[in-house]
Design a protein around this motif. Structure first.
Motif, PDB file in Angstrom:
ATOM      1  N   ALA A 193       0.830  -1.200   0.000  1.00  0.00           N
ATOM      2  CA  ALA A 193       0.000   0.000   0.000  1.00  0.00           C
ATOM      3  C   ALA A 193       0.867   1.255   0.000  1.00  0.00           C
ATOM      4  O   ALA A 193       0.539   2.255  -0.660  1.00  0.00           O
ATOM      5  N   THR A 194       1.993   1.218   0.737  1.00  0.00           N
ATOM      6  CA  THR A 194       2.913   2.357   0.729  1.00  0.00           C
ATOM      7  C   THR A 194       3.484   2.579  -0.663  1.00  0.00           C
ATOM      8  O   THR A 194       3.572   3.713  -1.149  1.00  0.00           O
ATOM      9  N   TRP A 195       3.862   1.481  -1.312  1.00  0.00           N
ATOM     10  CA  TRP A 195       4.427   1.593  -2.671  1.00  0.00           C
ATOM     11  C   TRP A 195       3.405   2.196  -3.630  1.00  0.00           C
ATOM     12  O   TRP A 195       3.725   3.104  -4.408  1.00  0.00           O
ATOM     13  N   VAL A 196       2.163   1.706  -3.587  1.00  0.00           N
ATOM     14  CA  VAL A 196       1.134   2.234  -4.481  1.00  0.00           C
ATOM     15  C   VAL A 196       0.876   3.705  -4.178  1.00  0.00           C
ATOM     16  O   VAL A 196       0.731   4.524  -5.094  1.00  0.00           O
ATOM     17  N   GLY A 197       0.842   4.084  -2.895  1.00  0.00           N
ATOM     18  CA  GLY A 197       0.554   5.468  -2.537  1.00  0.00           C
ATOM     19  C   GLY A 197       1.615   6.440  -2.992  1.00  0.00           C
ATOM     20  O   GLY A 197       1.336   7.642  -3.130  1.00  0.00           O
ATOM     21  N   GLU A 198       2.857   5.995  -3.250  1.00  0.00           N
ATOM     22  CA  GLU A 198       3.936   6.869  -3.677  1.00  0.00           C
ATOM     23  C   GLU A 198       4.072   6.978  -5.194  1.00  0.00           C
ATOM     24  O   GLU A 198       4.915   7.723  -5.690  1.00  0.00           O
ATOM     25  N   GLN A 199       3.247   6.243  -5.934  1.00  0.00           N
ATOM     26  CA  GLN A 199       3.368   6.269  -7.398  1.00  0.00           C
ATOM     27  C   GLN A 199       2.817   7.567  -7.974  1.00  0.00           C
ATOM     28  O   GLN A 199       1.910   8.183  -7.420  1.00  0.00           O
ATOM     29  N   ARG A 204       2.192  13.763 -10.884  1.00  0.00           N
ATOM     30  CA  ARG A 204       2.730  13.974  -9.543  1.00  0.00           C
ATOM     31  C   ARG A 204       2.292  12.863  -8.605  1.00  0.00           C
ATOM     32  O   ARG A 204       1.366  12.114  -8.900  1.00  0.00           O
ATOM     33  N   SER A 205       2.989  12.765  -7.473  1.00  0.00           N
ATOM     34  CA  SER A 205       2.651  11.784  -6.450  1.00  0.00           C
ATOM     35  C   SER A 205       1.769  12.445  -5.398  1.00  0.00           C
ATOM     36  O   SER A 205       1.975  13.600  -5.032  1.00  0.00           O
ATOM     37  N   ARG A 206       0.769  11.677  -4.894  1.00  0.00           N
ATOM     38  CA  ARG A 206      -0.129  12.205  -3.864  1.00  0.00           C
ATOM     39  C   ARG A 206       0.391  11.946  -2.458  1.00  0.00           C
ATOM     40  O   ARG A 206      -0.193  12.401  -1.481  1.00  0.00           O
ATOM     41  N   GLY A 207       1.447  11.151  -2.334  1.00  0.00           N
ATOM     42  CA  GLY A 207       2.071  10.975  -1.033  1.00  0.00           C
ATOM     43  C   GLY A 207       1.290  10.142  -0.047  1.00  0.00           C
ATOM     44  O   GLY A 207       1.359  10.387   1.146  1.00  0.00           O
ATOM     45  N   GLY A 208       0.549   9.156  -0.500  1.00  0.00           N
ATOM     46  CA  GLY A 208      -0.181   8.291   0.416  1.00  0.00           C
ATOM     47  C   GLY A 208      -1.274   7.526  -0.303  1.00  0.00           C
ATOM     48  O   GLY A 208      -1.836   7.985  -1.307  1.00  0.00           O
ATOM     49  N   PHE A 209      -1.576   6.336   0.229  1.00  0.00           N
ATOM     50  CA  PHE A 209      -2.551   5.467  -0.436  1.00  0.00           C
ATOM     51  C   PHE A 209      -3.940   6.085  -0.429  1.00  0.00           C
ATOM     52  O   PHE A 209      -4.638   6.101  -1.449  1.00  0.00           O
ATOM     53  N   ARG A 214      -8.429   8.843  -3.211  1.00  0.00           N
ATOM     54  CA  ARG A 214      -9.363   9.969  -3.321  1.00  0.00           C
ATOM     55  C   ARG A 214      -9.141  10.722  -4.623  1.00  0.00           C
ATOM     56  O   ARG A 214     -10.105  11.137  -5.289  1.00  0.00           O
ATOM     57  N   ALA A 215      -7.884  10.892  -5.026  1.00  0.00           N
ATOM     58  CA  ALA A 215      -7.602  11.593  -6.277  1.00  0.00           C
ATOM     59  C   ALA A 215      -8.098  10.818  -7.483  1.00  0.00           C
ATOM     60  O   ALA A 215      -8.584  11.395  -8.455  1.00  0.00           O
ATOM     61  N   GLU A 228      -0.593   6.632 -18.432  1.00  0.00           N
ATOM     62  CA  GLU A 228       0.090   6.531 -17.147  1.00  0.00           C
ATOM     63  C   GLU A 228      -0.503   5.411 -16.299  1.00  0.00           C
ATOM     64  O   GLU A 228       0.215   4.715 -15.578  1.00  0.00           O
ATOM     65  N   VAL A 229      -1.813   5.245 -16.366  1.00  0.00           N
ATOM     66  CA  VAL A 229      -2.477   4.188 -15.615  1.00  0.00           C
ATOM     67  C   VAL A 229      -2.001   2.819 -16.084  1.00  0.00           C
ATOM     68  O   VAL A 229      -1.679   1.933 -15.279  1.00  0.00           O
TER      69      VAL A 229
END
Length: 865
Positions: A193-199, A204-209, A214-215, A228-229
């Motif tokens: 989950a940490t890895w996915v949240g930093e993608q 840009r990165s949202r900095g969290g899962f 939410r984005a 990108e997806v």
């Protein structure tokens, strides 16, 4: 002799197996692929793997069909592999197909898990209600994730695989118990989950899962940034493979993975999904992230995926496959340069087979992988399992020595909850009264024997009967035996072969029933995911909050439910997958009000019901009765509840009964009892203690049937007790004239006088409805899957083409999913366990054989059309 020896090696089994490999250099190509597949013993010697691109002239046979036999028949440890067509699928479907094949079971090594890939796919499919408030967004996302864990699966070569297997047990436990807290813990503590949240998505990165989730919903990233997806899905796939093959952790499974997985892919040109995937893998390898910084050299973290691409090409010749090993060495030396390419291109031409190549391939040994040096760990795990397995299996209601990794049962208290094909072992507790045990064991044995006969038929379906199979009272065990007998009679005489599996929802504290229904429903859903023959669920003879929750869970997984004796009004409005055999409380209350006015001349009524907040049946019936009596101008002078537990509303049943007596003679006064049978005797004792010989007539609900059959009325000879009933053998002068009862009496050696319960007939009719639904599906399309079409098949049973059940005509309304104008009886209880019919509303079969003076009353209320 050569062929026999090679076949024994497991690689070459005839020249047809080498179609597409009959070219010069095929043996060198196999040596290179075997070398790339075999992982070095020391982790520091892992090297990057190329994308091997095999070019061949147009119109020639592709080599992939032959190459797939290498990983499929490897010795020592088999190798996970995926064989995919890059032309026929979209990008997402191609990736799903590749992951599904790689996640299939492989002998000797753990199944590959793809938690990052599964998390990303969930994010891309995540939706939230439009009206959700910002403060509720995290709660809704957590609920969606819990539903994702419980309801999603992927198709592998071995069948359907539950996506929850990709997540560790503590994630599944936390999300299942406290979704919002579980989501926060997962985002904080779980590396995937940490890895996915930093993608990075949308630049840009949202900095969290959670912020990324939410984005994805608010900014519609999956639609606006499709490329990108897709690239993120590829990165997640490769990162999952890296993690599954890591060898620097003590307990990691990567130490046992001595071979690299294969991806065999057909490339059909620049616009194909296969060409895109090849390029996306190269791009992902050029931008490997480690920790929280981007490494300058992505070769420090190679992924273990060996990609072999086959493509038709008429371009100028390149490196021949015979020089594959040398070309790989040159490629590896150039890989560290800034202009690196991940593609190793080799020419093949099977249109002109080389002489002796088939013989050389027949002598070529199979792919052989080394064994992992894990003997000490195996011994340690074995010793631990000898201690832990008996306790674990006891909790799963399994034999103490059972090696099975999964169980369809779970122990809750002293009860085994879930689905069982062996009810004699799981659902005959020590608490069964000695006089009932033989009948219960006989009913289970008959169903199991019929299951064995049905299993021999290829067109057999499987039905799950869900009820309280471990009740706490003799009364409930008698009722259970009757239901099981009705199920067996239907199973025995049906032209649709049916297997019946028994599911226990548990009694629970206080005898409230189906206390563990949610657990049983989840077990049924898991079974249905593995077994496509499971088409529906029946039973559910009690209207409680857990019964409603069960219908929600099963319906959300597209499993139709046929209730037998459920009658709460809102049961039929839960979802479109629920139908029931009996009338609802509203119809019962209208019949009760009509009977009270037309036959008892009642002008004033007192209504009493259960104060148990979980007893939706009693409270719903009481409210319906209050409205129905008022519609007929009958005054409701009392409307009170009794308490089951100390924290419930109301008085004790005896105290409530004392308050049912009017202060003075009151002509036209009666009592309507909407409570449960187990509290009726206490209620009547309270009445007798206060009424002093002027006990008013009592009209009771259908729940009181067992009260009469147990002979409890002998204690109250001064009380006139009339009660509602769905169906009863007492309705006919000779119930043996009805086919169902004839079959029942012949087998179980009973008489119409000793058979006073309609539960068996209700269970029989539920099975009849399922059988008719199956017939409708197969009439429409003989080759159709039954489960997908069963809901429409059941829904086609309408009043104009109703089936004649033992409990009356069954034709479902278009919007209610209830049987229209279903038969309701009013019976007067006698002191000798018999009952005298007083009123029939609706139609029963074999009307000419009804009891004397009993005919459908023309003034009875009818259901709205």
């Amino acid at each position: 002799m050569v062929r026999g020896r090679a076949a024994a090696q497991g690689w070459f089994d005839g020249s047809e197996q080498t179609r597409g490999l009959r070219f010069s250099g095929a043996v060198e190509l196999l040596r290179l692929l075997d070398h790339l597949t075999t992982r070095p013993r020391w982790p520091a010697r892992d090297v990057p793997l190329p994308i091997v691109r095999l070019r061949r002239p147009p119109g020639t046979e592709r080599p992939l069909d032959a190459l797939v036999n290498r990983p499929a028949n490897a010795r020592g440890r088999r190798v996970p592999y995926a064989l995919a067509d890059g032309e026929a699928l979209s990008r997402r479907k191609l990736l799903d197909d590749v992951v599904g094949q790689l996640a299939s079971e492989v002998r000797g090594v753990p199944v590959l898990r793809f938690p990052r890939f599964a998390l990303v796919e969930w994010l891309l499919d995540l939706t939230l209600p439009e009206d959700v408030k910002p403060e509720n967004e995290e709660r809704e996302i957590a609920r969606e994730f819990r539903a994702h864990l419980k309801g999603r699966s992927r198709v592998t070569r071995d069948g359907v695989q539950d996506l929850a297997q990709d997540f560790p047990w503590w994630i599944r436990l936390a999300i299942g118990l406290v979704p919002r807290i579980g989501l926060a813990l997962m985002a904080l503590l779980w590396r995937p989950a940490t890895w996915v949240g930093e993608q990075r998505l949308g630049g840009r990165s949202r900095g969290g899962f959670y912020r990324l989730a939410r984005a994805v919903v608010k900014e519609r990233l999956a639609v606006r940034h499709q490329n990108e997806v897709d690239a993120l899905l590829v990165r997640a796939l490769l990162e999952d493979l890296r993690r599954s093959h890591r060898r620097w952790t003590l307990w990691g499974t990567g130490r046992r993975r001595t071979g690299c997985p294969w991806l065999l892919l057909d490339d059909h040109g620049a616009d194909s999904a296969g060409r895109w995937l090849t390029g996306a893998i190269g791009d992902a390898r050029n931008a490997v992230r480690s920790g929280r910084s981007w490494r300058g050299n992505p070769l420090n973290r190679p992924d273990p995926l060996l990609v072999v691409v086959a493509v038709e090409s008429g371009g100028p010749p390149g490196t021949h496959a015979a020089d594959a090993l040398a070309e790989y060495g040159d490629w590896l030396g150039q890989l560290s340069s800034s202009s690196r390419t991940w593609v190793l291109e080799l020419d093949t031409d099977p249109s002109e087979p080389a002489r002796g190549i088939t013989g050389a391939l027949s002598e070529f040994p199979p792919l052989r992988l080394r064994r992992a040096a894990a003997a000490p760990l195996v011994l340690l795990l074995l010793a631990g399992s000898l201690v832990a397995v008996p306790f674990l299996n006891h909790a799963r209601c399994d034999e103490w020595w059972s090696p099975s990794p999964r169980s369809p049962l779970e122990r809750v208290g002293d009860e085994c909850i879930g689905v069982s094909a062996d009810p004699l072992r799981h659902f005959v507790p020590d608490s069964v009264p000695a006089d009932i045990r033989p009948a219960l064991e006989d009913a289970y044995s008959r169903i199991v024997a019929e299951n064995r006969r049905a299993a021999l038929r290829p067109d057999a379906i499987t039905v799950v009967f869900l009820s309280v199979l471990t009740p706490s009272t003799a009364n409930s065990f008698h009722a259970l035996v009757e239901e099981l007998r009705g199920v067996w009679v239907a199973q025995k005489n049906s032209d649709v072969p049916m297997k019946v599996l028994l599911a226990n929802g548990g009694e629970g504290p206080g005898g409230r029933g189906l206390a563990s229904g949610d657990v049983a429903a989840d077990k049924i859903v898991e079974l249905a995911a593995r077994d496509r023959s499971v088409v529906a669920v029946t039973g559910l003879s009690i209207s409680t909050d857990t019964a409603k929750s069960v219908v929600k869970r099963l319906g959300s997984n597209a499993l139709p439910v046929i209730g037998t004796l459920t009658s709460a009004d809102d049961m039929a409005s839960i979802n479109e997958y629920y139908y029931q055999i009996g009338p609802n409380n509203l119809r019962e209350s209208k019949v009760a009000a009509y009977y009270a006015q037309s036959r008892l001349n009642v002008t004033d009524v007192a209504i009493f019901f259960s104060g148990d907040p979980g007893d939706r049946y009693s409270q719903n019936l009481a409210e319906d009765a209050r409205l129905s009596f008022a519609e007929r101008g009958i005054a409701v002078s009392q409307y009170r509840s009794y308490r089951v537990a100390n924290d419930d509303e109301g008085l004790a049943p005896a105290s409530l009964g004392q308050g049912a007596c009017p202060a003075q003679a009151k002509p036209g006064y009666a009592v309507f009892y909407a409570g449960r049978a187990q509290y009726l005797a206490e209620f009547l004792r309270g009445m007798n203690s206060r009424c002093q010989g002027t006990t008013p007539p009592v009209l009771a609900s259908d729940s009181s049937t067992r009260f009469i059959l147990e002979g409890t009325m002998a204690q109250f000879p001064n009380v006139r007790l009339d009660y509602l009933s769905f169906a009863s053998p007492a309705a006919w002068a000779d119930c043996a004239k009805v086919p169902f009862y004839k079959n029942y009496l012949d087998v179980f050696r009973k008489t119409c006088q000793t058979l006073g319960d309609g539960r068996s007939a209700a269970a029989y009719d539920a099975m009849q409805v399922l059988a008719e639904g199956v017939r409708q599906v197969r009439r429409t399309d003989p080759g159709a899957r039954v489960r997908e079409g069963l809901l429409a098949g059941i829904g086609s049973i309408r009043p104009d083409n109703a089936i004649q059940g033992a409990t009356g005509r069954i034709g479902f309304g278009a919007s209610t999913r209830l049987p229209a104008d279903k038969a309701v009886l009013v019976l007067q209880g006698n002191t000798d366990t018999t009952s005298t019919p007083r009123l029939l509303c609706g139609e029963l079969p074999f009307g000419e054989e009804l009891a004397q003076g009993l005919a459908p009353d023309a003034g009875c209320p009818r259901d709205p059309q």
